[in-house]
Design an enzyme around this catalytic site. Structure first.
Site, PDB file in Angstrom:
ATOM      1  N   LYS A 115     -12.102 -46.752  23.844  1.00  0.00           N
ATOM      2  CA  LYS A 115     -12.064 -46.083  25.147  1.00  0.00           C
ATOM      3  C   LYS A 115     -11.243 -46.896  26.135  1.00  0.00           C
ATOM      4  CE  LYS A 115     -13.150 -43.179  28.435  1.00  0.00           C
ATOM      5  NZ  LYS A 115     -14.446 -42.790  28.981  1.00  0.00           N
ATOM      6  N   HIS A 118     -22.772 -40.501  27.491  1.00  0.00           N
ATOM      7  CA  HIS A 118     -23.318 -41.779  27.973  1.00  0.00           C
ATOM      8  C   HIS A 118     -24.811 -41.811  27.665  1.00  0.00           C
ATOM      9  CE1 HIS A 118     -19.663 -42.735  30.288  1.00  0.00           C
ATOM     10  NE2 HIS A 118     -19.580 -41.431  30.401  1.00  0.00           N
ATOM     11  N   HIS A 135     -18.225 -36.841  23.925  1.00  0.00           N
ATOM     12  CA  HIS A 135     -18.175 -37.801  25.058  1.00  0.00           C
ATOM     13  C   HIS A 135     -19.564 -37.850  25.687  1.00  0.00           C
ATOM     14  CE1 HIS A 135     -15.928 -39.580  28.717  1.00  0.00           C
ATOM     15  NE2 HIS A 135     -17.221 -39.703  28.965  1.00  0.00           N
ATOM     16  N   ASP A 179     -19.807 -35.478  28.652  1.00  0.00           N
ATOM     17  CA  ASP A 179     -19.808 -36.538  29.671  1.00  0.00           C
ATOM     18  C   ASP A 179     -21.153 -36.564  30.391  1.00  0.00           C
ATOM     19  OD1 ASP A 179     -18.938 -38.697  31.125  1.00  0.00           O
ATOM     20  OD2 ASP A 179     -17.820 -37.511  32.576  1.00  0.00           O
ATOM     21  N   HIS A 192     -12.622 -35.584  29.435  1.00  0.00           N
ATOM     22  CA  HIS A 192     -13.072 -34.786  30.587  1.00  0.00           C
ATOM     23  C   HIS A 192     -11.936 -34.331  31.508  1.00  0.00           C
ATOM     24  CE1 HIS A 192     -12.866 -38.815  32.204  1.00  0.00           C
ATOM     25  NE2 HIS A 192     -14.063 -39.165  31.815  1.00  0.00           N
ATOM     26  N   HIS A 229      -9.733 -42.295  29.879  1.00  0.00           N
ATOM     27  CA  HIS A 229     -10.159 -41.817  31.206  1.00  0.00           C
ATOM     28  C   HIS A 229      -8.879 -41.673  32.021  1.00  0.00           C
ATOM     29  CE1 HIS A 229     -13.090 -41.490  34.651  1.00  0.00           C
ATOM     30  NE2 HIS A 229     -11.926 -41.595  35.262  1.00  0.00           N
TER      31      HIS A 229
HETATM   32  C1  NCD Z   1     -19.634 -41.844  34.024  1.00  0.00           C
HETATM   33  C2  NCD Z   1     -20.820 -42.813  34.045  1.00  0.00           C
HETATM   34  O1  NCD Z   1     -21.683 -42.670  34.890  1.00  0.00           O
HETATM   35  O2  NCD Z   1     -20.874 -43.700  33.188  1.00  0.00           O
HETATM   36  N1  NCD Z   1     -19.626 -41.113  35.248  1.00  0.00           N
HETATM   37  C3  NCD Z   1     -19.017 -39.922  35.464  1.00  0.00           C
HETATM   38  O3  NCD Z   1     -19.010 -39.458  36.605  1.00  0.00           O
HETATM   39  N2  NCD Z   1     -18.447 -39.248  34.497  1.00  0.00           N
HETATM   40  C4  NCD Z   1     -18.372 -42.587  33.778  1.00  0.00           C
HETATM   41  C5  NCD Z   1     -17.203 -41.726  33.380  1.00  0.00           C
HETATM   42  O4  NCD Z   1     -17.190 -41.117  32.308  1.00  0.00           O
HETATM   43  O5  NCD Z   1     -16.238 -41.644  34.161  1.00  0.00           O
HETATM   44 ZN    ZN Z   2     -17.888 -40.390  30.747  1.00  0.00          ZN
END
Ligand code: NCD
Ligand code: ZN
Length: 344
Positions: free
Chosen positions: A99, A15, A13, A247, A174, A136
């Protein structure tokens, strides 16, 4: 023990963002990880197979030349998603998972799902084709307290959805609570869960006691200490149902340190050093490989990585406090204790 060798880990996971942020972030993950499930919550989101293919190219272009890192792409589920496009993109090997964001649950989730009946045909097609759904797991109902949103989601949405779609393979992303860990570990072979690095380290006091700490704010928000303990027990306890999904979610410092700060902790840079510390404290270093390198591929029905990495224990590791990006500095997660394990 002062040295430990494991199969090269994956991040289930992650970003990576886009543009200048992507360029700065991609090497941070590629340095230690072989693969990562790439979250699709860009603006606009990655909704179609064609968009995932284009984003994959942008990620590959942002990677250092000498890396073997492989992005595993996801599609962002909307109420207009075409089941045939999902099945095709998965069959082509372009997309690994889909997702699900409840609309409004987190960063860039406005195009997510409001009415779960509208995505029923997609979920049925995914169950049939064996496409995993990454969830999520928080309700967005304003009446539900933010600290209860995960537990309520399991009862009201996730459990009914799984019963209505037999065979659907689900990853609870998460997880942050004992409820989430218990549900994930008792759900059989079609249910798994990712646990982040930061949720193994912080509880809600870290965010709120002694002044508000925006760099510890993420979604789902960290819960009470008893929940952090339950996550540590799940991660280190040898259950095959849980695996690492950092995450890692970079936002620039101005966007975090704000009157309305963004959610997300950035942990890609020092995750493995932190995890080694957490597992060592539990006397479970021998289970780090299962959590970081074996359980994830087993759930996703992919081979584990053949390459190995070694961590060595020594003097405290230096890591940058911030990573400079073309969009401002990003603060690296501070676990609040020294890190002695370095990747060699
Ligand atoms: C994530 C993001 O910033 O894209 N933020 C987070 O707090 N985890 C989005 C997500 O995974 O919920
Ligand atoms: Zn995330």
């Amino acid at each position: 023990m002062t040295r430990i060798t494991l199969r090269r880990p994956d991040d289930w996971h992650l970003h990576l963002r886009d543009g200048a942020m992507l360029k700065a972030m991609a090497p941070e993950t590629a340095r230690h990880f072989a693969r990562a499930i790439i979250m699709p919550n860009l603006v606009p989101p990655v909704v179609t197979g064609d968009q995932a293919a284009a984003y994959r190219e942008r990620i590959l272009a942002a990677l250092p030349g000498d890396t073997a890192f492989r992005p595993l792409m996801t599609l962002y589920l909307t109420e207009a998603t075409d089941p045939a496009d999902v099945v095709r993109a998965h069959a082509d090997g372009l997309v690994t998972a889909v997702k699900l964001y409840p609309a409004g649950a987190t960063t860039n989730s406005a195009s997510g799902v409001r009415d779960f009946d509208k995505v029923r045909p997609v979920l049925d097609a995914m169950a049939e084709a064996g496409v995993p759904l990454c969830v999520h797991g928080e309700v967005v109902t304003p009446e539900v307290d933010i600290f209860d949103r995960e537990a309520v989601f399991i009862d009201r949405i996730l459990d009914p959805l799984r019963r209505a779609t037999p065979g659907l393979r689900v990853v609870m992303e998460h997880i942050t609570t004992r409820d989430g860990a218990d549900y994930a570990m008792s759900g059989g072979p079609d249910l798994g869960a990712t646990i982040t690095t930061h949720h193994l380290v912080i509880n809600r006091n870290h965010i709120l006691v002694g002044g508000i700490k925006p760099h510890y704010y993420c979604l789902p928000v960290a819960k009470r200490e008893e929940h952090r303990r339950a996550l540590v027990a799940a991660a280190t306890g040898g259950s095959g149902a849980v695996f690492l999904g950092t995450d890692s979610a970079p936002h620039s410092d101005p966007n975090k340190e704000s009157a309305c700060g963004c959610a997300g902790c950035f942990t890609a840079t020092n995750t493995l050093s932190i995890l080694a510390e957490v597992f060592e404290r539990e006397g479970a270093l021998d289970r780090l490989e299962a959590f970081a390198s074996l359980n994830g591929p087993a759930f996703y029905r992919l081979p584990a990585n053949e390459e190995r990495i070694t961590l060595e224990k020594g003097a405290p590791v230096d890591y940058p406090a911030k990573i400079e990006t073309g969009e401002g500095p990003v603060t690296v997660f501070d676990p609040g204790f020294p890190l002695h394990w370095r990747v060699v």
